[in-house]
Design a protein around this motif. Structure first.
Motif, PDB file in Angstrom:
ATOM      1  N   THR A 224      41.749  30.395  28.906  1.00 13.13           N
ATOM      2  CA  THR A 224      40.814  30.926  27.919  1.00 13.13           C
ATOM      3  C   THR A 224      41.516  31.978  27.081  1.00 13.13           C
ATOM      4  N   PRO A 225      41.823  31.676  25.812  1.00 13.56           N
ATOM      5  CA  PRO A 225      42.504  32.654  24.962  1.00 13.56           C
ATOM      6  C   PRO A 225      41.541  33.726  24.477  1.00 13.56           C
ATOM      7  N   THR A 226      42.074  34.903  24.238  1.00 10.85           N
ATOM      8  CA  THR A 226      41.273  35.993  23.709  1.00 10.85           C
ATOM      9  C   THR A 226      42.211  37.017  23.071  1.00 10.85           C
ATOM     10  N   VAL A 227      41.627  38.054  22.522  1.00  8.09           N
ATOM     11  CA  VAL A 227      42.395  39.158  21.950  1.00  8.09           C
ATOM     12  C   VAL A 227      41.940  40.445  22.625  1.00  8.09           C
ATOM     13  N   ARG A 228      42.864  41.176  23.209  1.00  9.24           N
ATOM     14  CA  ARG A 228      42.566  42.459  23.840  1.00  9.24           C
ATOM     15  C   ARG A 228      43.466  43.539  23.249  1.00  9.24           C
ATOM     16  N   ASP A 229      42.858  44.593  22.758  1.00 12.59           N
ATOM     17  CA  ASP A 229      43.605  45.716  22.159  1.00 12.59           C
ATOM     18  C   ASP A 229      44.534  45.216  21.069  1.00 12.59           C
ATOM     19  N   GLY A 230      44.033  44.248  20.282  1.00 12.46           N
ATOM     20  CA  GLY A 230      44.808  43.718  19.173  1.00 12.46           C
ATOM     21  C   GLY A 230      45.911  42.755  19.582  1.00 12.46           C
ATOM     22  N   ARG A 231      45.979  42.393  20.863  1.00 12.39           N
ATOM     23  CA  ARG A 231      47.049  41.549  21.375  1.00 12.39           C
ATOM     24  C   ARG A 231      46.487  40.201  21.826  1.00 12.39           C
ATOM     25  N   ALA A 232      47.137  39.130  21.370  1.00 17.64           N
ATOM     26  CA  ALA A 232      46.737  37.797  21.808  1.00 17.64           C
ATOM     27  C   ALA A 232      47.109  37.611  23.266  1.00 17.64           C
ATOM     28  N   THR A 233      46.136  37.265  24.073  1.00 10.12           N
ATOM     29  CA  THR A 233      46.362  37.065  25.501  1.00 10.12           C
ATOM     30  C   THR A 233      45.400  35.982  25.976  1.00 10.12           C
ATOM     31  N   GLY A 234      45.214  35.861  27.268  1.00  8.67           N
ATOM     32  CA  GLY A 234      44.294  34.849  27.771  1.00  8.67           C
ATOM     33  C   GLY A 234      44.202  34.891  29.283  1.00  8.67           C
ATOM     34  N   LEU A 235      43.250  34.122  29.811  1.00 15.18           N
ATOM     35  CA  LEU A 235      43.036  34.026  31.257  1.00 15.18           C
ATOM     36  C   LEU A 235      43.424  32.630  31.713  1.00 15.18           C
ATOM     37  N   LEU A 236      44.444  32.553  32.549  1.00 15.93           N
ATOM     38  CA  LEU A 236      44.900  31.275  33.098  1.00 15.93           C
ATOM     39  C   LEU A 236      44.443  31.173  34.548  1.00 15.93           C
ATOM     40  N   VAL A 237      43.665  30.134  34.834  1.00 20.16           N
ATOM     41  CA  VAL A 237      43.240  29.869  36.206  1.00 20.16           C
ATOM     42  C   VAL A 237      44.043  28.668  36.698  1.00 20.16           C
ATOM     43  N   HIS A 238      44.935  28.938  37.641  1.00 24.24           N
ATOM     44  CA  HIS A 238      45.929  27.960  38.085  1.00 24.24           C
ATOM     45  C   HIS A 238      45.707  27.630  39.557  1.00 24.24           C
ATOM     46  N   ARG A 239      46.210  26.473  39.976  1.00 25.56           N
ATOM     47  CA  ARG A 239      46.137  26.121  41.393  1.00 25.56           C
ATOM     48  C   ARG A 239      46.967  27.092  42.226  1.00 25.56           C
ATOM     49  N   ASP A 240      47.983  27.660  41.615  1.00 30.74           N
ATOM     50  CA  ASP A 240      48.811  28.683  42.263  1.00 30.74           C
ATOM     51  C   ASP A 240      48.033  30.001  42.259  1.00 30.74           C
ATOM     52  N   THR A 241      47.586  30.425  43.419  1.00 30.86           N
ATOM     53  CA  THR A 241      46.737  31.617  43.520  1.00 30.86           C
ATOM     54  C   THR A 241      47.432  32.855  42.971  1.00 30.86           C
ATOM     55  N   ALA A 242      48.735  32.970  43.209  1.00 26.83           N
ATOM     56  CA  ALA A 242      49.458  34.160  42.732  1.00 26.83           C
ATOM     57  C   ALA A 242      49.456  34.219  41.210  1.00 26.83           C
ATOM     58  N   ARG A 243      49.628  33.069  40.560  1.00 25.90           N
ATOM     59  CA  ARG A 243      49.613  33.054  39.097  1.00 25.90           C
ATOM     60  C   ARG A 243      48.230  33.429  38.563  1.00 25.90           C
ATOM     61  N   THR A 244      47.197  32.961  39.247  1.00 25.94           N
ATOM     62  CA  THR A 244      45.838  33.292  38.812  1.00 25.94           C
ATOM     63  C   THR A 244      45.566  34.787  38.988  1.00 25.94           C
ATOM     64  N   ARG A 245      45.979  35.342  40.126  1.00 26.62           N
ATOM     65  CA  ARG A 245      45.793  36.781  40.345  1.00 26.62           C
ATOM     66  C   ARG A 245      46.494  37.588  39.247  1.00 26.62           C
ATOM     67  N   ASP A 246      47.707  37.215  38.927  1.00 25.49           N
ATOM     68  CA  ASP A 246      48.451  37.932  37.889  1.00 25.49           C
ATOM     69  C   ASP A 246      47.726  37.858  36.544  1.00 25.49           C
ATOM     70  N   ALA A 247      47.164  36.677  36.240  1.00 26.27           N
ATOM     71  CA  ALA A 247      46.464  36.505  34.964  1.00 26.27           C
ATOM     72  C   ALA A 247      45.227  37.398  34.901  1.00 26.27           C
ATOM     73  N   PHE A 248      44.479  37.471  35.997  1.00 30.17           N
ATOM     74  CA  PHE A 248      43.300  38.343  36.026  1.00 30.17           C
ATOM     75  C   PHE A 248      43.709  39.801  35.877  1.00 30.17           C
ATOM     76  N   THR A 249      44.766  40.182  36.554  1.00 33.98           N
ATOM     77  CA  THR A 249      45.203  41.582  36.498  1.00 33.98           C
ATOM     78  C   THR A 249      45.655  41.960  35.095  1.00 33.98           C
ATOM     79  N   ARG A 250      46.415  41.058  34.443  1.00 38.03           N
ATOM     80  CA  ARG A 250      46.867  41.348  33.079  1.00 38.03           C
ATOM     81  C   ARG A 250      45.687  41.454  32.120  1.00 38.03           C
ATOM     82  N   LEU A 251      44.683  40.652  32.331  1.00 33.57           N
ATOM     83  CA  LEU A 251      43.547  40.649  31.417  1.00 33.57           C
ATOM     84  C   LEU A 251      42.640  41.854  31.625  1.00 33.57           C
TER      85      LEU A 251
END
Length: 530
Positions: free
Chosen positions: A98-125
């Motif tokens: 799910t792409p979005t813009v946070r603090d003027g920066r293009a970013t997004g939320l990636l939900v992956h089968r790899d739990t570690a990658r998903t955790r990192d995506a939530f934390t960054r967002l």
């Protein structure tokens, strides 16, 4: 699509006549024929498959797309095994992006089968692990519910209390069956984007808000998270038509007779014997003047409850309108993203959410309720060819071409009634503009062109689906979905009608909706007395 040569039935009497050759009708036909029953399937179109077909919609482009229905989750594997189907699905390593813009920066939320990658995506967002932890807990809950409910879909309908006891979790039951889903979403999640990603499964083909007291959103959500006991949505290898082609082959191999180009016009029954009147369809797709009649012990109807009532000469129900825009595209390449931290092949491998924040979904819903096309239309995209490139010709695969399929939300049929073409084009333009907002290049620069030089993009509104497939009001579920327990008058299997030998076997039956084969299986079991 399986185009068949028969032009009229070989007999005048059958144990079962099935009206409609969609996937559920074919499932019922295969089960009944394998049990030794004589079976006739009557299909209005010149091919079987209904909404679960693969077509080449763009002239001169060797791309066989799942045109109306896309992914598989609710099809029980035992149906595939029982009928000996040559059919496979492939899982996706990415659930969603799910792409979005946070603090003027293009970013997004990636939900992956790899739990570690998903955790990192939530934390960054979101800046913490809180939303990730809530996500894990909530979907662990839905998976527990799915594991307990999914096996019941092909058994006689449980009572409400029986299903509640089977779920065995009062908090889960309260959240999913008793209270508007918006309450569960808002109490568990704080981030607006995360809330929206959760809510989208409650709105696919269902026009309502998160707090609708009817709980339509809860029922829709439930069917989107219980499939296979995991909630996974898989890609049909060869496209959705591969499933219905396999079902048609299985039905014919078992002895069922499949007749296309014949439209049923009337069903008469005394409860033990029935007559089905039908007319061969002419070159314009309309029933001709010549009437034919066949007798049957049972009639199974894969068409909608509205169509069944009309066949019986009864007052048809008023179905809930459809509320989706479907867009099919072929691209010469996947577009680059403004969020450079994710590869487009990863972002489009799962469900790509567009304008589906929680607030955005509610605003779009309120605009549609007021009679206006949403100015920021929410939608989601998936790329079949990333998981299964077999739907593209070898030359296209070598050149890096891909398919994209978009499902737009909150686009009720009423908004297209006055000017279907104009509203279609307006909503198409607005929807693709929302996608472009997250791309580093215009989507138009990536679109392939057909043999006439036209961009490979087609859009279908609810009114188009009603015309193409006879879906009432364009509703992909034939009406509102039901909870998977016995409502008053539902009958033992959820396929029964007011006539003992006339059954529903399509999406409008209890536990219908989606590509599942469940209503077809259950109607066959009702006939066989199992």
């Amino acid at each position: 699509m399986s185009a068949l040569p028969e032009v009229k039935p070989r007999k005048t009497r059958y144990d079962a006549v099935i009206v409609g050759g969609g996937h559920n009708g074919l499932v019922a036909a295969a089960y009944l024929a394998r049990a030794g029953r004589s079976v006739l399937v009557l299909e209005r179109l010149d091919h079987t498959g209904g909404a679960a077909v693969s077509t080449r919609p763009f002239a001169g482009v060797d791309a066989r797309l799942s045109r109306y229905s896309y992914l598989v989750s609710l099809l029980p594997q035992h149906i595939v095994r029982d009928l000996g189907l040559s059919f496979q699905v492939r899982s996706r390593s990415v659930s969603s992006y799910t792409p979005t813009v946070r603090d003027g920066r293009a970013t997004g939320l990636l939900v992956h089968r790899d739990t570690a990658r998903t955790r990192d995506a939530f934390t960054r967002l979101t800046g913490s692990d809180r939303e990730f932890t809530a996500w894990q807990e909530f979907y662990a809950l839905t998976e527990r519910v799915g594991q307990r409910i999914f096996p019941t879909l092909t058994s006689p309908l449980p009572s409400r209390e029986e299903l509640k006891a089977r779920v065995g979790d009062d908090a889960a039951w309260e959240a999913l069956f008793e209270r508007p889903l918006g309450e569960a979403v808002e109490s568990r999640f704080q981030d607006d984007l995360v809330r929206g990603v959760v809510l989208t499964d409650a709105l696919i083909g269902t026009f309502c808000g998160a707090h609708d007291p009817s709980l339509r959103q809860n029922r829709c959500f439930l069917y989107h998270v219980i499939g296979g006991g995991t909630g996974d949505w898989d890609v049909p290898v060869g496209g959705m038509g591969a499933l219905t082609d396999a079902l048609a082959d299985a039905a014919r191999a078992a002895g069922a007779e499949l007749v296309t180009g014949c439209e049923a016009t009337r069903v008469a029954t005394d409860g033990s014997r029935a007559e089905v009147t039908f007319r061969p369809v002419d070159g314009d797709g309309l029933p001709g003047d010549r009437e034919l009649v066949v007798d049957a012990d049972h009639v199974l109807v894969g068409a909608s409850p509205k169509a069944l009532a009309e066949l019986l000469g009864e007052q048809p129900p008023t179905p809930a309108e459809g509320a989706q825009l479907k867009i099919n595209m072929v691209l010469r390449r996947l577009p680059r993203l403004r969020d450079t931290s994710v590869d487009p092949r990863t972002a489009f491998a799962g469900t790509f959410h567009i304008a589906e924040g929680y607030t955005q979904l509610e605003e779009a819903y309120q605009q549609a309720v007021s009679g206006s096309l949403p100015t920021t239309p929410p939608s989601e995209i998936y790329c079949h060819s990333l998981t299964d490139p077999s739907i593209l010709g070898p030359g296209l695969v070598e050149q890096g071409w891909h398919s994209l399929t978009l499902f737009g939300l909150h686009a009720p049929a009423r908004l297209f009634a006055e000017d279907n073409e104009g509203a279609r084009q307006s909503l198409l333009k607005a929807t693709l503009a929302q996608l472009d907002a997250h791309l580093a290049e215009p989507l138009a620069d990536c679109l392939a062109t057909d043999a006439e030089g036209r961009p490979c993009v087609e859009a279908r509104t609810p009114l188009d689906l009603e015309e193409d497939l006879r879906l009432p009001g364009g509703n992909i579920f034939h009406g509102d979905l039901d909870f998977p327990y016995a409502e008053p008058g539902a009958g033992r299997w959820g396929v029964e009608t007011g006539h003992a030998n006339v059954l529903l076997c399509g999406a409008g039956a209890a536990r219908g909706g989606g590509v599942s084969g469940v209503p077809g299986h259950n109607a066959a079991m009702a006939v066989l007395g199992r």
